[in-house]
Design an enzyme around this catalytic site. Structure first.
Site, PDB file in Angstrom:
ATOM      1  N   SER A   1      40.620  46.137  24.540  1.00 52.84           N
ATOM      2  CA  SER A   1      39.186  46.227  24.791  1.00 52.84           C
ATOM      3  C   SER A   1      38.426  45.702  23.570  1.00 52.84           C
ATOM      4  CB  SER A   1      38.830  47.679  25.120  1.00 52.84           C
ATOM      5  OG  SER A   1      37.520  47.813  25.589  1.00 52.84           O
TER       6      SER A   1
ATOM      7  N   ARG B   1      28.332  58.638  28.445  1.00 59.69           N
ATOM      8  CA  ARG B   1      29.760  58.792  28.674  1.00 59.69           C
ATOM      9  C   ARG B   1      30.113  58.748  30.155  1.00 59.69           C
ATOM     10  NH1 ARG B   1      34.337  57.479  26.308  1.00 59.69           N
ATOM     11  NH2 ARG B   1      35.936  59.088  26.370  1.00 59.69           N
TER      12      ARG B   1
ATOM     13  N   ASP C   1      41.078  46.000  36.476  1.00 55.93           N
ATOM     14  CA  ASP C   1      40.092  46.200  35.401  1.00 55.93           C
ATOM     15  C   ASP C   1      38.849  45.387  35.738  1.00 55.93           C
ATOM     16  OD1 ASP C   1      38.604  46.293  33.078  1.00 55.93           O
ATOM     17  OD2 ASP C   1      40.269  45.807  31.745  1.00 55.93           O
TER      18      ASP C   1
ATOM     19  N   HIS D   1      40.303  49.583  33.677  1.00 54.17           N
ATOM     20  CA  HIS D   1      40.304  49.286  32.241  1.00 54.17           C
ATOM     21  C   HIS D   1      41.144  50.293  31.455  1.00 54.17           C
ATOM     22  CE1 HIS D   1      38.804  47.347  28.672  1.00 54.17           C
ATOM     23  NE2 HIS D   1      38.294  48.466  28.198  1.00 54.17           N
ATOM     24  N   ASP D   2      41.147  51.527  31.907  1.00 55.51           N
ATOM     25  CA  ASP D   2      41.921  52.593  31.261  1.00 55.51           C
ATOM     26  C   ASP D   2      43.408  52.273  31.142  1.00 55.51           C
ATOM     27  OD1 ASP D   2      40.303  54.549  30.333  1.00 55.51           O
ATOM     28  OD2 ASP D   2      40.829  56.050  31.850  1.00 55.51           O
TER      29      ASP D   2
END
Lengths: 377, 377
Positions: free
Chosen positions: A147, A217, A314, A347-348
């Site tokens: 990232s 968040r 992602d 993305h995680d």
């Protein structure tokens, strides 16, 4: 593997991209494994938004204190600390030990707050390079990150091409697109318009802009996860039983509960000014900008060998963005390996255990390791 | 075409899905065209989140007051008011004329605020049906809507199957997925945690939770647009010149400027409690819920003919969601037309001028019109 955080102070001013400079700053860092006598086996790990220098291992006497990439880095792991000397550095402006907005400005004696200088990916790379100088590391066997960490790895190959043998760029992009910037901007507005933000000088008011951090968040979490994994993990499940409550403010669905929990947790440990700084560093990163948008020309200076990895679901940094980097490197006839992992986690995924992904990285580092054995520095 | 808003008061209590009821409420509405003697040419248009009963035409003496679907509805337009009698109704709980949270609760005399009962898509459909009763319209030639409006059109075919000849469901879904709910929840949290929200009773405090509404609208806008159109319209363009300002709070990129403008504008006219109610109605809509998730069984009661339209780059309500409805209808051997329009504009496309899209709707309504001419009521 037990580890101990360290820190190093830098008195000399560091010139920043913005034209400002910062002096008397500290960088927190950790190292794992042993630097070989040739000083040729160092691997720098760059962190993303909410991570830190605590990359691997754990703190003695603190259960569940594993570093954020402990599944990737350690003895016998894909980045094997039996062979490599791995360094994690907390970026300038972060909130986990390095100098940041919550510290005193040596010029004024006041807490920096919103006056902390805007830092960029390039500034972080330069600061990391100074720390490596101090550790006596001239050249990295590899620089690696996911990232925003991947952006730093890419930037290393451009700012200090002679100091990087390999760059491992995971789930990253050559710059943010409009949608990425848009999500960052909404998160920043949520923080900045929180009455407890006090123009970024909330420390002296004894407040924390927790509402804004929570919203930031929650938005982040939505973009880290894929649609698929959200539907699989949460779907339309209700939190309690099967009866609807018919309420606009109570939690009704599991996904709401998850997001609120993540928001609450984050607002308790993360600094609001750091959030602004780091999202801005993401927005600004764009090595092609100085080359009229031509990424191939921007990457011409890189001499490292590359591994890029992306994940099919992602949508924050899609495979298409990694392929842009691959294409630009190939146009420069660079040595590039590229793996596109078909993983459901969005993305995680770059932080999770996926055997194919971990094996790709393992194989790549085994190759680096063989190269080290063959050609002493 | 000049139009005049009307309103109708309902004294009798309306039972809501939640078990609560509401009495002494008003619905604002507009009509376009003329009801034929057989009363067989009525078309109900259902609105989405921030729209209203002002669907088409404009208000005399008010330039640029065109209705939100004025490109679709009017004399000679795809839904031709020379042939059809078109009705737009502002939904209960909205903030454009129908009874909503900003009005007085007849039980207490106090402004409803957060005490306004939670309303669902089904409740709206029932209220719309009462208004049609009062207008003497037993059966609709068509019910039509996009997005949340499409959910109402679908719901009409289930709650009042005998009253709907055709349903036109555009850019919609059989329910929200986890990601949709997640975005709604973040928007709601931004509003509810704004100190000016005062638990939903901000009217009596003389405040408006403008910060929360701005954030909510910014999030909404990101999800209405496709990645493609954002990159094309804004990309990484800076707002001013070519020099970076290096600021975390000033506007740097065009996309930031656009989002802030949209947020500001919205916060000046939209009601915060309405935002909560309407996003919740979206969350709750799920006709398959009473059938263990089996959409085909849920739609078995529908007898209308259907046109569904989706847009290729709509990631809020993707074509896959429309296809779920199409499939469930086909399993019931219903008459379904389906068009998937390859358009770059994301969810917003349903409001825009795309010749292929407008022609599909035009052709469908011409077919309805022919059917009316052939078979008198």
């Amino acid at each position: 593997m037990f580890v101990t955080p360290q820190s190093m102070r830098f008195e000399a001013p560091l010139s920043l991209q913005s034209g400002a400079s910062i002096r008397d700053y500290t960088l927190a860092y950790e190292t794992y494994g042993t630097l070989n006598p040739e000083r040729s086996n160092a691997v720098l790990i760059c962190h993303a938004l909410n991570a830190s220098h605590h990359v691997a291992g754990s703190y003695e006497g603190q259960p569940r204190s594993e570093g954020w990439w402990d599944n990737m880095i350690g003895p016998g792991k894909p980045v094997d600390t039996d062979h490599f000397f791995v360094i994690g550095i907390n970026n300038l402006g972060s909130c986990f030990g390095s100098t940041g907005p919550m510290h005193a400005n040596p010029e004024t004696g006041r807490i920096y707050g919103a006056d902390f200088p805007v830092v960029t990916v390039e500034d972080w790379v330069d600061a990391q390079a100074l720390l490596l100088d101090a550790l006596g590391i001239e050249r990295l066997a590899a620089v690696m990150g996911g990232s925003l960490g991947g952006m730093q790895a890419l930037s290393w190959t451009l700012r200090h091409p002679e100091r990087v043998a390999h760059a491992v760029v995971i789930a990253s992009a050559p710059n943010l697109n409009a949608e990425n910037i848009a999500f960052n901007e909404v998160a920043r507005r949520a923080i900045v318009t929180d009455p407890d933000f006090h123009g970024g000088h909330f420390y002296e008011h004894g407040t924390v802009p927790g509402r804004g951090l929570r919203i930031a968040r929650m938005i982040g979490h939505i973009t880290y996860l894929s649609d698929d994994v959200m539907n699989e993990k949460f779907g339309r499940q209700l939190r309690e039983g099967i009866d609807l409550k018919y309420s606009t403010q109570d939690i009704e669905f599991q996904i709401e509960s998850y997001l609120r929990y993540q928001g609450d947790k984050f607002s308790e440990y993360f600094d609001a000014n750091t959030y602004l700084l780091i999202t801005r560093a993401l927005d600004y990163f764009d090595p092609a900008r100085a080359f009229e948008g031509n990424l191939a020309r921007a990457l011409a200076v890189a001499s490292a060998k590359f591994l890029l990895v992306s994940f099919s679901t992602d949508w924050r940094f899609s495979p298409a963005r990694s392929r842009e980097i691959v294409r630009a490197l190939l146009e420069n006839r660079r040595d590039v390996s590229y793996a596109e992992i078909d993983a459901p986690h969005g993305h995680d995924a770059f932080l999770l255990d996926d055997a194919r992904y971990l094996n790709v990285v393992r194989a790549y580092f085994e190759r680096i390791s063989l190269g080290l054995a063959r050609s002493p520095a």
